[in-house]
Write an enzyme that holds these catalytic residues in place. Structure first.
Site, PDB file in Angstrom:
ATOM      1  N   CYS A   1      18.654  26.645  73.116  1.00  9.58           N
ATOM      2  CA  CYS A   1      18.407  28.089  73.247  1.00  9.58           C
ATOM      3  C   CYS A   1      17.231  28.283  74.184  1.00  9.58           C
ATOM      4  CB  CYS A   1      18.103  28.679  71.869  1.00  9.58           C
ATOM      5  SG  CYS A   1      17.721  30.448  71.931  1.00  9.58           S
ATOM      6  N   LEU A   2      17.372  29.223  75.094  1.00  9.95           N
ATOM      7  CA  LEU A   2      16.298  29.477  76.062  1.00  9.95           C
ATOM      8  C   LEU A   2      15.038  30.022  75.396  1.00  9.95           C
ATOM      9  CD1 LEU A   2      18.444  30.979  78.966  1.00  9.95           C
ATOM     10  CD2 LEU A   2      17.529  28.652  78.788  1.00  9.95           C
TER      11      LEU A   2
ATOM     12  N   HIS B   1      26.536  32.091  69.237  1.00 11.83           N
ATOM     13  CA  HIS B   1      25.097  31.953  69.468  1.00 11.83           C
ATOM     14  C   HIS B   1      24.499  33.270  69.987  1.00 11.83           C
ATOM     15  CE1 HIS B   1      21.536  29.456  70.959  1.00 11.83           C
ATOM     16  NE2 HIS B   1      21.340  30.640  71.524  1.00 11.83           N
ATOM     17  N   GLU B   2      25.158  33.839  70.994  1.00 12.99           N
ATOM     18  CA  GLU B   2      24.615  35.062  71.609  1.00 12.99           C
ATOM     19  C   GLU B   2      24.723  36.256  70.666  1.00 12.99           C
ATOM     20  OE1 GLU B   2      22.825  34.576  74.098  1.00 12.99           O
ATOM     21  OE2 GLU B   2      23.611  32.577  74.506  1.00 12.99           O
TER      22      GLU B   2
ATOM     23  N   GLY C   1      24.307  31.418  78.478  1.00 13.00           N
ATOM     24  CA  GLY C   1      24.329  32.717  77.828  1.00 13.00           C
ATOM     25  C   GLY C   1      22.910  33.242  77.692  1.00 13.00           C
TER      26      GLY C   1
ATOM     27  N   GLN D   1      16.278  38.353  74.183  1.00 12.21           N
ATOM     28  CA  GLN D   1      15.560  37.229  74.781  1.00 12.21           C
ATOM     29  C   GLN D   1      14.720  37.640  75.991  1.00 12.21           C
ATOM     30  OE1 GLN D   1      19.244  34.545  74.844  1.00 12.21           O
ATOM     31  NE2 GLN D   1      17.567  33.133  74.413  1.00 12.21           N
TER      32      GLN D   1
ATOM     33  N   HIS E   1      21.970  36.402  68.222  1.00 13.43           N
ATOM     34  CA  HIS E   1      20.712  36.942  68.758  1.00 13.43           C
ATOM     35  C   HIS E   1      20.599  38.442  68.499  1.00 13.43           C
ATOM     36  CE1 HIS E   1      18.512  33.789  70.814  1.00 13.43           C
ATOM     37  NE2 HIS E   1      19.570  33.378  71.490  1.00 13.43           N
TER      38      HIS E   1
HETATM   39 ZN    ZN Z   1      19.666  31.538  72.333  1.00 13.41          ZN
END
Ligand code: ZN
Length: 188
Positions: free
Chosen positions: A99-100, A141-142, A46, A51, A145
């Site tokens: 998480c990226l 999670h997304e 995701g 991000q 963000h």
């Molecule tokens: Zn993330």
């Protein structure tokens, strides 16, 4: 399509509430294409617009479940409804999340088992997905963000110290840091 630099925790856009998408134009299509490419290259399941430095309410996801079903799409101006989050301690093996925007790290976190995602796609067509398990986790999670919330903001007390240590050690937590999937290699 282009791979975009991914913002690392400390960048203001990751800690701010994103704005509704109102312009469904070519530049939005381009952004979504680039986000799919970036997510693939990372790789991740995701990726939310903040991000990649864009404070808009959308995310992409790409995940294959245990039965081999591919869940892939873009959710624009999403709303997510959740079942109650289970109580008790998160399991390190089954509930560790990454998480990226904190690349290479994972910490366990309890999430609701069920989620309903409602959003529109690039053609402003409404859709709904009833998700459970890891897909429900991805949506939570997304969607977080888009409200400026990272999963590490939700960790149990015992893990918050460990996160602070990692952020300090890696020199994160300040603005201006990014990494580029495909070029930068993660340390671990
Ligand atoms: Zn993330």
């Amino acid at each position: 399509m282009a791979v975009l630099p991914i913002r690392i925790t400390g960048e203001a856009v990751l800690h701010s509430v994103a704005e509704e998408v109102t312009e469904f134009d070519d530049s939005l299509r381009q952004l979504v294409d680039d986000m799919f490419e970036t997510m693939k290259e990372a790789p991740g399941v995701g990726l939310a617009a903040p991000q990649v430095g864009v404070g808009l309410r959308l995310f992409v996801y790409n995940w294959t479940d245990d039965e081999g079903v591919l869940w892939r799409g873009v959710a624009i101006n999403p709303e997510v409804w959740l079942s109650p989050t289970p109580t008790g301690e998160a399991d390190e093996d089954d509930e560790s999340e990454g998480c990226l925007s904190l690349p290479g790290e994972r910490f366990p976190l309890r999430r609701a088992e069920h989620a309903i995602l409602r959003a529109v796609d690039l053609d402003q067509k409404r859709f709904e997905i009833v998700a459970e398990g890891w897909l429900a986790r991805i949506f939570q999670h997304e969607n977080d963000h888009l409200d400026g919330v990272l999963y590490v903001d939700r960790l149990e007390h015992d893990y918050t110290k460990a996160v602070a240590k990692v952020i300090k050690k890696k020199g994160w937590g300040v603005p201006g840091q990014t990494w580029l999937p495909g070029e930068d290699h993660l340390e671990d």
